[in-house]
Design a protein around this motif. Structure first.
Motif: not given
Length: 236
Positions: A5-9, A34-41, A74-82
């Motif tokens: 399972a991946l978030i941040g994809g 994710s919030r939108r479909t990953p482009p790599a999909a 479970f892999i997380s590459a999830f992040g956001t910016t200030r």
């Protein structure tokens, strides 16, 4: 064989993680949230990849909990910016909160390995807000008690971002230029996003098999040189 399972994809590193997962024959199923479909999909056989897309992140933990079969990694590459979050307090609430809640949902569902893409300098004792947040995410996830936790701490992430981050642009340009001259001029302080993605997948699979360095049986932290090494170690 692994279910992941991946978030941040959809992000700079996460998209490369997804590409690597899809290409790796040791991975039998990939679920992204994710919030939108990953482009790599695009163009991927549906038998291996499933995307859950929702802008309501409050639904993500329950979606993860309901996955069948249960992800072994479970892999997380999830992040956001200030800037995107509207200030550091909101950034902390989103990035720390969602990373820990999702990891908790994975752990309670029976996931054995957690892979977290963190940041160089992450420390819960840092006097600076961003590395302290990253360090607190690491600590809270470690405390969940996965069979193994893998933490990647890359330096500057080289490559091209979809969103604008002007403060990073000059450093990324320098890293890309230095890498063209000789990899040794860059690898110690900056790693390409695709390299980090491959290392995250390869290290996660090794952790699932118990093939980790001595002293890293529960928590395995990969810094710049480790990330370069493990990006080349595996079939992805």
């Amino acid at each position: 064989m692994a279910n992941v399972a991946l978030i941040g994809g959809t992000g700079m590193v996460g998209s490369h993680i997804l590409t690597s997962l899809i290409a790796n024959p040791s991975v039998t199923r990939v679920d992204t949230i994710s919030r939108r479909t990953p482009p790599a999909a695009g163009g991927t056989p549906p038998a291996k990849l499933t995307n859950f897309v929702s802008g309501d992140t409050a639904t993500w933990p329950s979606q993860l909990s309901s996955l069948s079969p249960t992800p072994s990694i479970f892999i997380s590459a999830f992040g956001t910016t200030r800037a995107a979050a509207g200030g550091f307090d909101n950034q902390y609430k989103i990035e720390h909160g969602l990373n820990v809640e999702m990891a908790k949902a994975a752990r309670e569902a029976g996931t054995r390995v957690c892979v977290l893409v963190s940041s160089s300098g992450a420390s819960k004792n840092s006097s600076m807000a961003y590395p302290r947040m990253k360090g607190e995410i690491e600590e809270d996830i470690k405390n969940l008690g996965f069979e193994r936790t893998v933490i990647l701490r890359p330096g500057l992430i080289a490559g091209t971002r979809e969103e604008s981050r002007p403060l990073e642009a000059g450093a990324r340009f320098l890293a890309n230029w230095a890498g063209k001259l000789h990899s040794g001029l860059k690898d110690g302080w900056a790693q390409d996003a695709d390299v980090i993605g491959k290392a995250a997948v390869n290290a996660g699979l090794k952790a699932l098999e118990g093939d980790v360095p001595a002293g890293s049986e529960k928590v395995w932290v990969l810094h710049g040189s480790d990330i370069i090494k493990y990006s080349k170690d595996g079939s992805s």
